[in-house]
Design an enzyme around this catalytic site. Structure first.
Site, mmCIF file in Angstrom:
data_model
loop_
_atom_site.group_PDB
_atom_site.id
_atom_site.type_symbol
_atom_site.label_atom_id
_atom_site.label_comp_id
_atom_site.label_asym_id
_atom_site.label_seq_id
_atom_site.Cartn_x
_atom_site.Cartn_y
_atom_site.Cartn_z
ATOM 1 N N LYS A 43 0.822 -1.183 0.000
ATOM 2 C CA LYS A 43 0.000 0.000 0.000
ATOM 3 C C LYS A 43 0.867 1.249 0.000
ATOM 4 C CE LYS A 43 -2.916 -2.459 3.273
ATOM 5 N NZ LYS A 43 -3.282 -2.494 4.699
ATOM 6 N N GLY A 44 2.123 1.082 0.421
ATOM 7 C CA GLY A 44 2.981 2.223 0.726
ATOM 8 C C GLY A 44 3.196 3.204 -0.407
ATOM 9 N N GLU A 99 7.637 2.066 -6.334
ATOM 10 C CA GLU A 99 7.789 1.551 -4.973
ATOM 11 C C GLU A 99 7.984 2.704 -3.995
ATOM 12 O OE1 GLU A 99 7.562 -0.475 -2.746
ATOM 13 O OE2 GLU A 99 8.395 -2.448 -3.139
ATOM 14 N N ASP A 100 7.576 2.493 -2.767
ATOM 15 C CA ASP A 100 7.821 3.495 -1.745
ATOM 16 C C ASP A 100 9.288 3.492 -1.322
ATOM 17 O OD1 ASP A 100 7.614 0.992 -0.548
ATOM 18 O OD2 ASP A 100 6.136 1.593 0.952
ATOM 19 N N ASP A 103 14.674 -1.451 0.540
ATOM 20 C CA ASP A 103 15.465 -1.665 1.746
ATOM 21 C C ASP A 103 16.502 -2.742 1.431
ATOM 22 O OD1 ASP A 103 16.169 -1.650 4.445
ATOM 23 O OD2 ASP A 103 14.493 -2.877 5.063
ATOM 24 N N LYS A 131 17.578 2.685 0.887
ATOM 25 C CA LYS A 131 18.545 2.625 1.982
ATOM 26 C C LYS A 131 19.732 1.807 1.483
ATOM 27 C CE LYS A 131 15.008 1.986 5.508
ATOM 28 N NZ LYS A 131 14.561 1.002 6.500
ATOM 29 N N ASP A 159 4.465 2.971 6.537
ATOM 30 C CA ASP A 159 3.801 2.712 7.812
ATOM 31 C C ASP A 159 4.697 1.964 8.779
ATOM 32 O OD1 ASP A 159 3.741 0.208 6.313
ATOM 33 O OD2 ASP A 159 2.467 -0.512 7.940
#
Ligand code: IMP
Ligand code: MG
Length: 175
Positions: A43-44, A99-100, A103, A131, A159
């Protein structure tokens, strides 16, 4: 025990707005005269995606996928599952995954393999945040909004246990 809260701000609201416009400009130029299919990862990415798409001048359509990589914890489970697949076929299409945050890169790497197997004309990625310190797999990310340090980020779609998505900036989770 106290609930985790909003810590230091990593990316301010106006920096987000400015960078999203820049990315949209780049993408519009790169895909000029082509028809783009944006694939949002639920959802991000929803907040970033809708702001980005609003500024795109290339012709574009929208679809979504949902995958699970994290539970409510902040560590990667190593498991990626498709919870919702695309509605449309991507064969022969120019696809841009939105994409949000990237990582470890495990989720995206899995997604890219899955979508590449469906023979799109092209497949690229646009991620709001990365990141770099945490990356476990090498991935070609064509468009990146911001590189952030190795902290758990919340806000602007991101979130922690489903909270904080509505923050208009990106901050560190303060626990
Ligand atoms: P990866 O597979 O380790 O790259 O994780 C990708 C997904 O984990 C992202 O699409 C996010 O949904 C989630 N995630 C990773 N880091 C963060 C973070 O700092 N805050 C919130 N969600 C994150
Ligand atoms: Mg995600």
């Amino acid at each position: 025990m106290d609930e985790p809260g909003v810590g230091e701000i990593l990316v301010q609201r106006d920096e987000l707005a400015h960078r999203v416009r820049e990315l949209a400009g780049e993408i519009s130029r790169d895909y000029e005269n082509r028809e783009l299919l944006l694939v949002g990862v639920l959802k991000g990415a929803v907040f970033f995606l809708s702001d980005l798409m609003r500024h795109l001048e290339a012709e574009c359509e929208l679809d979504f996928m949902a995958v699970s990589s994290y539970g409510s914890s902040t560590d990667h489970s190593g498991v990626v599952r498709i919870l919702k697949d695309l509605d449309v076929s991507i064969e022969g299409r120019d696809v841009l995954i939105v994409e949000d945050i990237v990582d470890s890169g495990l989720t995206l790497s899995y997604l890219m393999r899955t979508l590449q197997a469906r023979n799109p004309a092209s497949l690229e990625v646009c991620a709001l945040l990365t990141k770099p310190e945490r990356r476990k797999v090498d991935l070609p990310i064509r468009y990146v909004g911001f590189e952030i340090p190795n902290r758990f980020a919340i806000g602007y779609g991101l979130d922690h246990a489903e909270r904080f998505r509505n923050l208009p900036f990106v901050a560190v989770l303060d626990d």
